[in-house]
Design a protein around this motif. Sequence first.
Motif, PDB file in Angstrom:
ATOM      1  N   VAL A 134       9.426  34.203  17.275  1.00  0.00           N
ATOM      2  CA  VAL A 134       9.007  32.959  16.446  1.00  0.00           C
ATOM      3  C   VAL A 134       8.734  32.010  17.548  1.00  0.00           C
ATOM      4  N   VAL A 135       7.546  31.270  17.676  1.00  0.00           N
ATOM      5  CA  VAL A 135       7.401  30.201  18.490  1.00  0.00           C
ATOM      6  C   VAL A 135       7.132  28.899  17.636  1.00  0.00           C
ATOM      7  N   GLU A 166      13.038  31.651  10.044  1.00  0.00           N
ATOM      8  CA  GLU A 166      13.823  32.640  10.088  1.00  0.00           C
ATOM      9  C   GLU A 166      14.878  33.020   9.175  1.00  0.00           C
ATOM     10  N   ASP A 167      15.216  32.053   8.163  1.00  0.00           N
ATOM     11  CA  ASP A 167      15.772  32.457   6.832  1.00  0.00           C
ATOM     12  C   ASP A 167      14.707  33.453   6.047  1.00  0.00           C
ATOM     13  N   LEU A 168      13.409  32.874   6.044  1.00  0.00           N
ATOM     14  CA  LEU A 168      12.488  33.728   5.198  1.00  0.00           C
ATOM     15  C   LEU A 168      12.231  34.998   5.864  1.00  0.00           C
ATOM     16  N   GLY A 215      13.228  41.114   5.239  1.00  0.00           N
ATOM     17  CA  GLY A 215      13.637  42.188   5.774  1.00  0.00           C
ATOM     18  C   GLY A 215      13.212  42.384   7.298  1.00  0.00           C
ATOM     19  N   CYS A 216      12.890  41.144   7.729  1.00  0.00           N
ATOM     20  CA  CYS A 216      12.714  41.111   9.339  1.00  0.00           C
ATOM     21  C   CYS A 216      13.760  40.351  10.058  1.00  0.00           C
ATOM     22  N   PRO A 226       1.913  22.682   5.497  1.00  0.00           N
ATOM     23  CA  PRO A 226       3.218  23.082   5.128  1.00  0.00           C
ATOM     24  C   PRO A 226       3.359  24.585   4.795  1.00  0.00           C
ATOM     25  N   LEU A 227       4.293  25.351   5.508  1.00  0.00           N
ATOM     26  CA  LEU A 227       4.455  26.656   4.914  1.00  0.00           C
ATOM     27  C   LEU A 227       4.595  26.942   3.639  1.00  0.00           C
ATOM     28  N   GLU A 228       3.780  27.789   3.196  1.00  0.00           N
ATOM     29  CA  GLU A 228       3.798  28.508   1.967  1.00  0.00           C
ATOM     30  C   GLU A 228       4.567  29.929   1.876  1.00  0.00           C
TER      31      GLU A 228
END
Length: 117
Positions: free
Chosen positions: A9-10, A21-23, A28-29, A102-104
């Motif tokens: 993750v960058v 990170e939570d998502l 499962g990652c 924004p992240l969906e």
Amino acid sequence: MQTPKRVLVVEDEPVLAMLMEDLLQSFGCEAVACAGVARDATRLANDLDVDFALLDINIQGGDSFEAADALKRRGVPFAFVTGYGVQGVRPDLRDTPIIHKPLEVGALRAVIAELTA
């Protein structure tokens, strides 16, 4: 049990990095590294054993295009996470999947499925 997909993750916004990170974990990652500075992103992209990467474009110290180049050379799939859309992507990388800020959650899940297919 399936082995979690390993992810770089960058992202230079700590709250968004933690959310990602939570998502990722809920999908499962495993976020094995998070970089918020351009030179760290490039180093990790060159050295880290990951299944895919999620790259914010504009980060502290510049942008993530060198990291994208390193991942591309290594054959590691990646997507950009950005609020700028395709116009913020270097022209030769515009075929890269984009997750808009924004992240969906649904968009993130769909791009991860594409990257890991």
